[in-house]
Design a protein around this motif. Sequence first.
Motif, PDB file in Angstrom:
ATOM      1  N   PRO A   1       0.783  -1.241   0.000  1.00 60.43           N
ATOM      2  CA  PRO A   1       0.000   0.000   0.000  1.00 60.43           C
ATOM      3  C   PRO A   1       0.816   1.293   0.000  1.00 60.43           C
ATOM      4  CG  PRO A   1       0.123  -0.862   2.224  1.00 60.43           C
ATOM      5  CD  PRO A   1       0.867  -1.842   1.347  1.00 60.43           C
ATOM      6  N   TYR A   2       2.134   1.205   0.045  1.00 62.70           N
ATOM      7  CA  TYR A   2       2.938   2.397   0.275  1.00 62.70           C
ATOM      8  C   TYR A   2       3.514   2.943  -1.036  1.00 62.70           C
ATOM      9  CZ  TYR A   2       2.624   0.233   4.835  1.00 62.70           C
ATOM     10  OH  TYR A   2       2.141  -0.355   5.971  1.00 62.70           O
ATOM     11  N   TYR A   3       3.841   4.224  -1.005  1.00 64.75           N
ATOM     12  CA  TYR A   3       4.461   4.843  -2.167  1.00 64.75           C
ATOM     13  C   TYR A   3       5.878   4.303  -2.374  1.00 64.75           C
ATOM     14  CZ  TYR A   3       0.829   8.352  -2.938  1.00 64.75           C
ATOM     15  OH  TYR A   3      -0.341   8.982  -3.226  1.00 64.75           O
ATOM     16  N   ALA A   4       6.284   4.275  -3.643  1.00 66.17           N
ATOM     17  CA  ALA A   4       7.628   3.837  -4.010  1.00 66.17           C
ATOM     18  C   ALA A   4       8.094   4.687  -5.191  1.00 66.17           C
ATOM     19  CB  ALA A   4       7.629   2.350  -4.371  1.00 66.17           C
ATOM     20  N   LEU A   5       9.311   4.413  -5.645  1.00 66.44           N
ATOM     21  CA  LEU A   5       9.868   5.084  -6.809  1.00 66.44           C
ATOM     22  C   LEU A   5       9.716   4.189  -8.038  1.00 66.44           C
ATOM     23  CD1 LEU A   5      13.181   6.344  -5.166  1.00 66.44           C
ATOM     24  CD2 LEU A   5      11.086   7.670  -5.539  1.00 66.44           C
TER      25      LEU A   5
ATOM     26  N   SER B   1       5.074  17.083  -3.089  1.00 67.98           N
ATOM     27  CA  SER B   1       6.035  17.993  -2.463  1.00 67.98           C
ATOM     28  C   SER B   1       6.775  17.270  -1.351  1.00 67.98           C
ATOM     29  CB  SER B   1       5.313  19.211  -1.899  1.00 67.98           C
ATOM     30  OG  SER B   1       4.486  18.824  -0.807  1.00 67.98           O
ATOM     31  N   ARG B   2       7.790  17.903  -0.834  1.00 75.88           N
ATOM     32  CA  ARG B   2       8.560  17.300   0.264  1.00 75.88           C
ATOM     33  C   ARG B   2       7.663  17.018   1.464  1.00 75.88           C
ATOM     34  NH1 ARG B   2      14.061  17.985  -1.111  1.00 75.88           N
ATOM     35  NH2 ARG B   2      14.354  19.544  -2.750  1.00 75.88           N
ATOM     36  N   GLU B   3       6.770  17.948   1.763  1.00 71.39           N
ATOM     37  CA  GLU B   3       5.891  17.779   2.921  1.00 71.39           C
ATOM     38  C   GLU B   3       4.883  16.644   2.723  1.00 71.39           C
ATOM     39  OE1 GLU B   3       6.396  20.626   1.281  1.00 71.39           O
ATOM     40  OE2 GLU B   3       7.780  21.591   2.694  1.00 71.39           O
ATOM     41  N   GLU B   4       4.558  16.365   1.482  1.00 71.10           N
ATOM     42  CA  GLU B   4       3.540  15.345   1.192  1.00 71.10           C
ATOM     43  C   GLU B   4       4.093  13.928   1.146  1.00 71.10           C
ATOM     44  OE1 GLU B   4       0.409  17.753  -1.657  1.00 71.10           O
ATOM     45  OE2 GLU B   4       2.365  17.163  -2.484  1.00 71.10           O
ATOM     46  N   VAL B   5       5.411  13.786   1.087  1.00 68.23           N
ATOM     47  CA  VAL B   5       6.019  12.455   1.011  1.00 68.23           C
ATOM     48  C   VAL B   5       5.799  11.720   2.332  1.00 68.23           C
ATOM     49  CG1 VAL B   5       8.184  11.164   0.836  1.00 68.23           C
ATOM     50  CG2 VAL B   5       7.744  13.118  -0.686  1.00 68.23           C
ATOM     51  N   ILE B   6       5.234  10.515   2.249  1.00 65.30           N
ATOM     52  CA  ILE B   6       5.018   9.666   3.430  1.00 65.30           C
ATOM     53  C   ILE B   6       5.961   8.476   3.324  1.00 65.30           C
ATOM     54  CG2 ILE B   6       3.378   8.251   4.719  1.00 65.30           C
ATOM     55  CD1 ILE B   6       1.146   9.986   3.556  1.00 65.30           C
ATOM     56  N   PRO B   7       6.938   8.368   4.218  1.00 61.12           N
ATOM     57  CA  PRO B   7       7.900   7.249   4.138  1.00 61.12           C
ATOM     58  C   PRO B   7       7.225   5.903   4.361  1.00 61.12           C
ATOM     59  CG  PRO B   7       8.735   9.023   5.532  1.00 61.12           C
ATOM     60  CD  PRO B   7       7.287   9.322   5.280  1.00 61.12           C
ATOM     61  N   GLN B   8       7.873   4.856   3.900  1.00 64.36           N
ATOM     62  CA  GLN B   8       7.433   3.491   4.185  1.00 64.36           C
ATOM     63  C   GLN B   8       7.632   3.204   5.678  1.00 64.36           C
ATOM     64  OE1 GLN B   8       9.781   1.214   1.407  1.00 64.36           O
ATOM     65  NE2 GLN B   8       8.680   2.004  -0.368  1.00 64.36           N
ATOM     66  N   PRO B   9       6.947   2.198   6.220  1.00 63.56           N
ATOM     67  CA  PRO B   9       6.949   2.003   7.681  1.00 63.56           C
ATOM     68  C   PRO B   9       8.244   1.454   8.265  1.00 63.56           C
ATOM     69  CG  PRO B   9       5.657   0.308   6.603  1.00 63.56           C
ATOM     70  CD  PRO B   9       6.000   1.313   5.553  1.00 63.56           C
ATOM     71  N   ASP B  10       9.166   0.956   7.439  1.00 66.86           N
ATOM     72  CA  ASP B  10      10.456   0.517   7.978  1.00 66.86           C
ATOM     73  C   ASP B  10      11.575   1.095   7.114  1.00 66.86           C
ATOM     74  OD1 ASP B  10      10.940  -1.230   5.723  1.00 66.86           O
ATOM     75  OD2 ASP B  10       9.671  -2.740   6.668  1.00 66.86           O
ATOM     76  N   ASP B  11      12.801   0.949   7.594  1.00 64.19           N
ATOM     77  CA  ASP B  11      13.946   1.545   6.888  1.00 64.19           C
ATOM     78  C   ASP B  11      14.729   0.496   6.118  1.00 64.19           C
ATOM     79  OD1 ASP B  11      15.018   0.165   9.010  1.00 64.19           O
ATOM     80  OD2 ASP B  11      16.374   1.768   9.655  1.00 64.19           O
ATOM     81  N   PHE B  12      14.042  -0.520   5.573  1.00 72.53           N
ATOM     82  CA  PHE B  12      14.722  -1.624   4.918  1.00 72.53           C
ATOM     83  C   PHE B  12      15.167  -1.314   3.490  1.00 72.53           C
ATOM     84  CE2 PHE B  12      12.711  -5.317   7.560  1.00 72.53           C
ATOM     85  CZ  PHE B  12      13.358  -4.818   8.680  1.00 72.53           C
ATOM     86  N   SER B  13      14.395  -0.502   2.758  1.00 70.65           N
ATOM     87  CA  SER B  13      14.601  -0.426   1.309  1.00 70.65           C
ATOM     88  C   SER B  13      15.384   0.801   0.867  1.00 70.65           C
ATOM     89  CB  SER B  13      13.251  -0.441   0.589  1.00 70.65           C
ATOM     90  OG  SER B  13      12.578   0.795   0.744  1.00 70.65           O
ATOM     91  N   LEU B  14      16.074   0.633  -0.258  1.00 69.43           N
ATOM     92  CA  LEU B  14      16.759   1.737  -0.919  1.00 69.43           C
ATOM     93  C   LEU B  14      15.742   2.783  -1.361  1.00 69.43           C
ATOM     94  CD1 LEU B  14      19.279   3.014  -2.244  1.00 69.43           C
ATOM     95  CD2 LEU B  14      18.900   1.498  -4.206  1.00 69.43           C
ATOM     96  N   THR B  15      14.604   2.335  -1.873  1.00 70.01           N
ATOM     97  CA  THR B  15      13.535   3.254  -2.275  1.00 70.01           C
ATOM     98  C   THR B  15      13.165   4.192  -1.140  1.00 70.01           C
ATOM     99  OG1 THR B  15      12.546   1.856  -3.980  1.00 70.01           O
ATOM    100  CG2 THR B  15      11.075   3.357  -2.824  1.00 70.01           C
ATOM    101  N   ASN B  16      12.944   3.640   0.046  1.00 67.52           N
ATOM    102  CA  ASN B  16      12.531   4.460   1.180  1.00 67.52           C
ATOM    103  C   ASN B  16      13.618   5.451   1.575  1.00 67.52           C
ATOM    104  OD1 ASN B  16      10.436   4.891   3.331  1.00 67.52           O
ATOM    105  ND2 ASN B  16      12.196   4.429   4.625  1.00 67.52           N
ATOM    106  N   GLU B  17      14.874   5.019   1.556  1.00 63.77           N
ATOM    107  CA  GLU B  17      15.961   5.931   1.911  1.00 63.77           C
ATOM    108  C   GLU B  17      16.017   7.107   0.947  1.00 63.77           C
ATOM    109  OE1 GLU B  17      19.737   4.488   3.467  1.00 63.77           O
ATOM    110  OE2 GLU B  17      20.772   5.553   1.849  1.00 63.77           O
ATOM    111  N   MET B  18      15.844   6.835  -0.341  1.00 63.91           N
ATOM    112  CA  MET B  18      15.888   7.909  -1.333  1.00 63.91           C
ATOM    113  C   MET B  18      14.706   8.854  -1.180  1.00 63.91           C
ATOM    114  SD  MET B  18      17.235   5.567  -4.518  1.00 63.91           S
ATOM    115  CE  MET B  18      17.256   6.875  -5.745  1.00 63.91           C
ATOM    116  N   MET B  19      13.531   8.310  -0.892  1.00 60.71           N
ATOM    117  CA  MET B  19      12.363   9.153  -0.635  1.00 60.71           C
ATOM    118  C   MET B  19      12.586  10.054   0.575  1.00 60.71           C
ATOM    119  SD  MET B  19       9.405   6.273  -1.302  1.00 60.71           S
ATOM    120  CE  MET B  19       8.230   7.130  -0.244  1.00 60.71           C
TER     121      MET B  19
END
Length: 281
Positions: A177-181, A253-271
């Motif tokens: 359900p989460y946003y990705a790149l 926008s930067r304020e609208e970005v919602i990170p994924q729930p854990d810090d496992f992925s490269l995608t999440n780190e870049m977001m």
Amino acid sequence: MLHEIAPHALNNQYDPDAVIDQDSILFFFRGRELLCRREDDEILLPHASDFPEIKEAVYLFEFDGKHCFMPLDTPDAGNGFAYRDIWVIRKTGGAPKHFMFMAVTAYQLSHWYSVHRFCGSCGTETRRSGKERAIVCPNCGQREYPKIAPAVVVAIIDTETDKILLTKYAGSRGAYPYYALVAGFTEIGETLEETAIREVREETGLEITDIRYYKSQPWGIVDDLMIGFFCHVKGSREIHMDASELKEAVWLSREEVIPQPDDFSLTNEMMCLFKDGKEPK
């Protein structure tokens, strides 16, 4: 990210002389299900002392100084242990990062061994090499090594509006359900940069420029090596989404970005880098 587990350490160098001792960690798999147990809010793996009848196993890697093996026989659940899907463990937040990286890496090797029991060239039953991590056909000599599939992760930034393009998967992957790149596999004959251009064009209809390498990450659950790039959109910002690949593609926008729930992925780190204004320029 998932593989960043310091002060823990996983040494993946193959050791053909490694032998099981009482402290060795055992990885029993049934498909993607791993034998483990929960104790005081901690998920534990079996050791050789829990299954003294196990004598033959495949060496996987060393973790924090302990040898890790995959036994050839798969026991029924017992001794407080049960089989649990490793990705369900991740989704329920029931394990620390070093456990997940160890489990995913072991699964990647387990799956590779299981699908190479017979030679893809002549059909003969294969054997494990005694010198290296390889599968060898005794008939035709075909040699196979663990599969690694390069794939790109692309952070597309619009400098005029200070927004980033985020997506959500369609199809069977749409349950996430989460946003990705934007992401995709490298094709035969492509450079990684060409992969980034093609995947962005195919999935969103956008063109990109200023493609800059950021970082890579092993993602063993699907045999991937993820390679991250930041880039800028070129030309029109209008999205023409491939609905067979994505169910959503949107500039945020930067304020609208919602990170994924854990810090496992490269995608999440870049977001998160973009959200915090720390992306490489």
